[in-house]
Design a protein around this motif. Structure first.
Motif, PDB file in Angstrom:
ATOM      1  N   TRP A 114       9.642  -0.697   5.531  1.00  0.00           N
ATOM      2  CA  TRP A 114       8.383  -0.701   4.808  1.00  0.00           C
ATOM      3  C   TRP A 114       7.674  -2.026   5.063  1.00  0.00           C
ATOM      4  O   TRP A 114       8.294  -3.086   5.054  1.00  0.00           O
ATOM      5  CB  TRP A 114       8.627  -0.554   3.303  1.00  0.00           C
ATOM      6  CG  TRP A 114       9.270   0.737   2.907  1.00  0.00           C
ATOM      7  CD1 TRP A 114      10.597   0.966   2.736  1.00  0.00           C
ATOM      8  CD2 TRP A 114       8.621   1.971   2.621  1.00  0.00           C
ATOM      9  NE1 TRP A 114      10.823   2.261   2.364  1.00  0.00           N
ATOM     10  CE2 TRP A 114       9.623   2.905   2.288  1.00  0.00           C
ATOM     11  CE3 TRP A 114       7.285   2.384   2.615  1.00  0.00           C
ATOM     12  CZ2 TRP A 114       9.334   4.215   1.949  1.00  0.00           C
ATOM     13  CZ3 TRP A 114       7.002   3.693   2.282  1.00  0.00           C
ATOM     14  CH2 TRP A 114       8.009   4.595   1.952  1.00  0.00           C
ATOM     15  N   SER A 134       2.013  -1.001  -3.951  1.00  0.00           N
ATOM     16  CA  SER A 134       1.064   0.067  -3.672  1.00  0.00           C
ATOM     17  C   SER A 134      -0.020   0.142  -4.740  1.00  0.00           C
ATOM     18  O   SER A 134      -1.186   0.417  -4.443  1.00  0.00           O
ATOM     19  CB  SER A 134       1.803   1.406  -3.572  1.00  0.00           C
ATOM     20  OG  SER A 134       0.959   2.418  -3.086  1.00  0.00           O
ATOM     21  N   HIS A 171      -2.731  -2.014   3.023  1.00  0.00           N
ATOM     22  CA  HIS A 171      -2.001  -0.767   3.241  1.00  0.00           C
ATOM     23  C   HIS A 171      -0.504  -1.003   3.073  1.00  0.00           C
ATOM     24  O   HIS A 171       0.004  -2.082   3.411  1.00  0.00           O
ATOM     25  CB  HIS A 171      -2.232  -0.229   4.663  1.00  0.00           C
ATOM     26  CG  HIS A 171      -3.268   0.841   4.754  1.00  0.00           C
ATOM     27  ND1 HIS A 171      -4.614   0.576   4.697  1.00  0.00           N
ATOM     28  CD2 HIS A 171      -3.163   2.187   4.884  1.00  0.00           C
ATOM     29  CE1 HIS A 171      -5.294   1.712   4.812  1.00  0.00           C
ATOM     30  NE2 HIS A 171      -4.434   2.699   4.908  1.00  0.00           N
ATOM     31  N   VAL A 172       0.214   0.015   2.597  1.00  0.00           N
ATOM     32  CA  VAL A 172       1.669   0.067   2.655  1.00  0.00           C
ATOM     33  C   VAL A 172       2.027   1.071   3.749  1.00  0.00           C
ATOM     34  O   VAL A 172       1.550   2.201   3.738  1.00  0.00           O
ATOM     35  CB  VAL A 172       2.282   0.503   1.314  1.00  0.00           C
ATOM     36  CG1 VAL A 172       3.799   0.648   1.441  1.00  0.00           C
ATOM     37  CG2 VAL A 172       1.944  -0.508   0.228  1.00  0.00           C
ATOM     38  N   LEU A 207       0.711   5.554  -5.091  1.00  0.00           N
ATOM     39  CA  LEU A 207       1.585   5.469  -3.914  1.00  0.00           C
ATOM     40  C   LEU A 207       0.882   6.070  -2.700  1.00  0.00           C
ATOM     41  O   LEU A 207       0.980   7.258  -2.427  1.00  0.00           O
ATOM     42  CB  LEU A 207       2.899   6.213  -4.182  1.00  0.00           C
ATOM     43  CG  LEU A 207       3.922   5.462  -5.025  1.00  0.00           C
ATOM     44  CD1 LEU A 207       5.019   6.408  -5.474  1.00  0.00           C
ATOM     45  CD2 LEU A 207       4.506   4.300  -4.243  1.00  0.00           C
ATOM     46  N   GLN A 208       0.151   5.241  -1.986  1.00  0.00           N
ATOM     47  CA  GLN A 208      -0.524   5.672  -0.773  1.00  0.00           C
ATOM     48  C   GLN A 208       0.213   5.068   0.414  1.00  0.00           C
ATOM     49  O   GLN A 208       0.102   3.882   0.711  1.00  0.00           O
ATOM     50  CB  GLN A 208      -1.983   5.224  -0.790  1.00  0.00           C
ATOM     51  CG  GLN A 208      -2.794   5.828  -1.928  1.00  0.00           C
ATOM     52  CD  GLN A 208      -2.883   7.346  -1.837  1.00  0.00           C
ATOM     53  OE1 GLN A 208      -3.022   7.908  -0.754  1.00  0.00           O
ATOM     54  NE2 GLN A 208      -2.794   8.017  -2.980  1.00  0.00           N
ATOM     55  N   ILE A 209       1.011   5.875   1.093  1.00  0.00           N
ATOM     56  CA  ILE A 209       1.882   5.407   2.164  1.00  0.00           C
ATOM     57  C   ILE A 209       1.366   5.919   3.502  1.00  0.00           C
ATOM     58  O   ILE A 209       0.990   7.081   3.635  1.00  0.00           O
ATOM     59  CB  ILE A 209       3.327   5.902   1.967  1.00  0.00           C
ATOM     60  CG1 ILE A 209       3.811   5.573   0.551  1.00  0.00           C
ATOM     61  CG2 ILE A 209       4.256   5.319   3.010  1.00  0.00           C
ATOM     62  CD1 ILE A 209       3.851   4.103   0.239  1.00  0.00           C
ATOM     63  N   GLN A 213      -4.250  -0.095  -4.347  1.00  0.00           N
ATOM     64  CA  GLN A 213      -5.230   0.818  -4.911  1.00  0.00           C
ATOM     65  C   GLN A 213      -6.199   0.125  -5.867  1.00  0.00           C
ATOM     66  O   GLN A 213      -7.382   0.464  -5.930  1.00  0.00           O
ATOM     67  CB  GLN A 213      -4.514   1.955  -5.645  1.00  0.00           C
ATOM     68  CG  GLN A 213      -3.659   2.815  -4.742  1.00  0.00           C
ATOM     69  CD  GLN A 213      -4.458   3.437  -3.622  1.00  0.00           C
ATOM     70  OE1 GLN A 213      -5.458   4.111  -3.858  1.00  0.00           O
ATOM     71  NE2 GLN A 213      -4.049   3.213  -2.377  1.00  0.00           N
TER      72      GLN A 213
END
Length: 323
Positions: A178, A141, A170-171, A116-118, A145
């Motif tokens: 979102w 997500s 990207h998210v 989870l890279q937000i 990755q």
């Protein structure tokens, strides 16, 4: 113990027998686990009586925090957003908290959390966020990755049509929603997709080598895209000023990213940007007050353009123009 603690947080008082029934354990086990929670620092008061009762109170120190899997993932998302949107040292504190949580998580959770890279592009707004399924957000997500091509139906598109195929990059969060930033393979261009309108097709496509995002900065790229700016810039394509007969504090409350200068108790200068001159004129006109000293000339022309349009509307419907 975690299930017991969760129950204690849902209502003010719990009879011991009801706790035992809900957890499918003996009353003796309830008392033993209550004692263990107290040893960890949780202030649990007991009431005397035939059944006995328990109440979780507020303590003077922060006890060890216990989270189930979904709570841990939700907390991670919130801390990532706070890291990039909160100032005054709070963002740094959120980053330290995120590091601490990652260090103590079991491997099954650490894998989900690392996926989870937000990126929070703007500060949070008061508008309610569009609902999105947590599992879908995690799947998107994770594809970012893993550098795996995503296949999905978008919005109201028919499922009979071929799915969208994108390289996810990207998210992000923007203005309470979102979004997925991705390279659209069929349109050969960068696109932003609302995550709540994505219906994933399983399985994902093959792995890919990530492309370089224009400008190499996702915040600048997304800000420019949403503002309709030229490639490589985050500035609004149209920017102007006007003097309003309103207090600066009133205008500043509603102008968001505008610049407000106080000119007196009931007068101020507003500098604002937008994606077109008519939209900028309309944004200034919404303050419903006298407007003077408008600059530049393009903004003046936009006010005149809207005035003529509104005058035609006020004159009545055109032939055949019924609602």
């Amino acid at each position: 113990m975690l299930a017991l603690l969760s129950l204690l947080q849902t209502r003010r008082d719990w009879p011991g027998t009801l706790l035992a029934e809900r957890l499918d354990i003996s009353l003796r086990t309830v008392r033993r686990d209550i004692d263990r929670l107290r040893e960890l620092g949780y202030p649990i008061a007991a009431a005397k009586g035939p059944d006995g009762g328990y109440r979780l109170g507020a303590g003077t120190e922060l006890p060890p925090l216990l989270f189930d899997d979904e709570q841990a993932v939700a907390l991670t998302v919130a801390l990532q957003i706070a890291t990039t949107t909160l100032g005054d040292g709070t963002g740094d504190a959120a980053a330290r908290a995120l590091t601490t949580i990652r260090q103590v998580m079991p491997s099954r959770l650490r894998h989900r959390i690392n996926a989870l890279q937000i990126t929070a592009v703007e500060r949070p707004t008061t508008r309610p966020a569009a609902p999105i399924d947590a599992a879908a957000l995690l799947a998107i997500s994770s594809a970012v990755q893993a550098h795996e091509i995503l296949r999905f139906d978008y919005g109201s598109e028919s499922t009979d049509k071929p799915p969208r195929r994108v390289e996810p990059h990207h998210v992000i969060t923007w203005d309470g929603r979102w979004y997925l930033v991705a390279w659209d393979l069929d349109r050969s261009d960068w696109r932003t997709f609302r995550a709540d309108r994505i219906t994933l097709r399983i399985p994902n496509g093959p792995r890919f080598t990530p492309r370089q995002l224009p400008g190499s900065d996702v915040t600048a790229f997304v800000t420019g895209r949403f503002r309709g700016a030229d490639e490589g810039t985050t500035s609004w394509p149209c920017k102007g000023t006007a003097i309003l007969d309103l207090p600066a504090a009133t205008v500043a409350h509603y102008s968001r990213d505008g610049i407000v200068e106080e000119l007196g108790p009931d007068r101020c200068r507003l500098t604002l940007g937008s994606w077109s001159w008519p939209s900028l004129a309309a944004a200034i006109a919404r303050f419903d007050t006298e407007i003077t000293a408008v600059r530049p000339a393009e903004l003046v022309d936009a006010f005149a353009h809207l005035a003529r349009r509104f005058a035609r509307t006020a004159a009545g419907p055109t032939p055949g123009g019924t609602c």
